[in-house]
Design an enzyme around this catalytic site. Sequence first.
Site, PDB file in Angstrom:
ATOM      1  N   LYS A   1     -25.003  81.980  -9.311  1.00 26.39           N
ATOM      2  CA  LYS A   1     -25.313  83.325  -8.972  1.00 26.39           C
ATOM      3  C   LYS A   1     -25.352  84.300  -7.899  1.00 26.39           C
ATOM      4  CE  LYS A   1     -29.857  80.649  -8.789  1.00 26.39           C
ATOM      5  NZ  LYS A   1     -30.664  80.430  -8.326  1.00 26.39           N
TER       6      LYS A   1
ATOM      7  N   LYS B   1     -29.092  79.719 -19.449  1.00 24.89           N
ATOM      8  CA  LYS B   1     -30.205  79.033 -19.179  1.00 24.89           C
ATOM      9  C   LYS B   1     -31.317  79.769 -18.985  1.00 24.89           C
ATOM     10  CE  LYS B   1     -30.852  77.637 -14.626  1.00 24.89           C
ATOM     11  NZ  LYS B   1     -31.561  76.915 -13.852  1.00 24.89           N
TER      12      LYS B   1
ATOM     13  N   LYS C   1     -36.379  81.796 -13.698  1.00 26.28           N
ATOM     14  CA  LYS C   1     -37.308  82.475 -13.362  1.00 26.28           C
ATOM     15  C   LYS C   1     -36.780  83.631 -13.316  1.00 26.28           C
ATOM     16  CE  LYS C   1     -39.080  78.952  -9.967  1.00 26.28           C
ATOM     17  NZ  LYS C   1     -37.992  78.391  -9.977  1.00 26.28           N
TER      18      LYS C   1
END
Length: 342
Positions: A122, A205, A208
């Site tokens: 991230k 992956k 959202k």
Amino acid sequence: MTEAASHSQFTPRVFSGIKPSGGLTLGNYLGAIKRFVAMQGEAYETLYCVVDLHAITVWQDPAELRTATREVAASYLASGIDPEKSILFNQSQVSQHAELGWIFNCVARVGWMNRMTQFKEKAGKNAEKQSLGLYAYPSLMAADILLYHATHVPVGEDQKQHVELTRDIAAKFNHDYKTEFFPLTNPVIEGPAMRVMNLRDGTKKMSKSGESDMERINMLDDADTIAKKFRKARTDPAPLPESLDGLKDRPEARNLVDIYAALSDQSPEAVITEYAGAGWGQFKPALADLAVAKLAPISSEMQRLLDDPAEIDRILARGSERARAIAAPILERTYDIVGLVR
Ligand code: AQP
């Protein structure tokens, strides 16, 4: 650590949660929600949470956060979580999560956090600019789980490392304070869709917060959008093989087969047997029809529930009250063990 800490004296209890950090995806549904519903029943006490304090580890617009929180709650309810059978609540209404999170910040080691791959992914090259909360997220997640002495945590593959860290935190706490107070929780990662991949890149992956909407199926997508996204999903030109071995090194193809298997409650082998030799022109529309058949009733029920946000808020408030009844004595005891005078 002792065997006793991992077994017997703890009530079989399931805890899991989803961040309200955007619209929910098929990955959240297959990797989490569908399995939460399956675990609801006699064998475990089940707690399902909307982990709003985790969502704010990255910037969330306040109005959108409120909407996303209710949307996660609606997705639980519409998928079959029964607020009488399970405790359904949002994290921030149970202040003990943040309090135990602080204790665990003092138990977890910086070196452990440095190994967390989700933070690295991230943060990318901008680690210095990330919030401290994003870095410490796994110790709050450990608090979410251990605040209820949860024995089992159904999660997707991406969360496995965080549940392992939860065990490390429990073991270090138990060791440091010479106690067996916290259980060594088991991650439950089973089934064909524990890591649903991005439709545009089968090595990443489905998330959202991924950049393009075309890379994910959202739980609230309509039938035409779902069909379009699967039609445009990246694949290679070869047809489906005769056996699962033939999908090695074909991540996009494997992903679509796994999604089909999870949606139809079959094994990937059974899907391959049925579609051996089929081209994408045949498989993708079948997959889209299946996804629409499974998701449409859920999304229309979600829409219905979202028309009455006050009712969702009432359900969350009631669930939070029930969650606090379990959490408060566990936090009290933790404070006693640590030596905090109240
Ligand atoms: N692609 C996925 N495949 C299988 N399971 C998945 N989960 C998430 N994505 C997939 C599972 O959903 C649960 C809730 O996850 P979360 O929303 O709390 O956090 P996340 O894993 O970080 O989800 P996202 O969608 O990737 O959110 P953003 O983009 O906001 O970070 C977990 O059990 C997770 O394993």
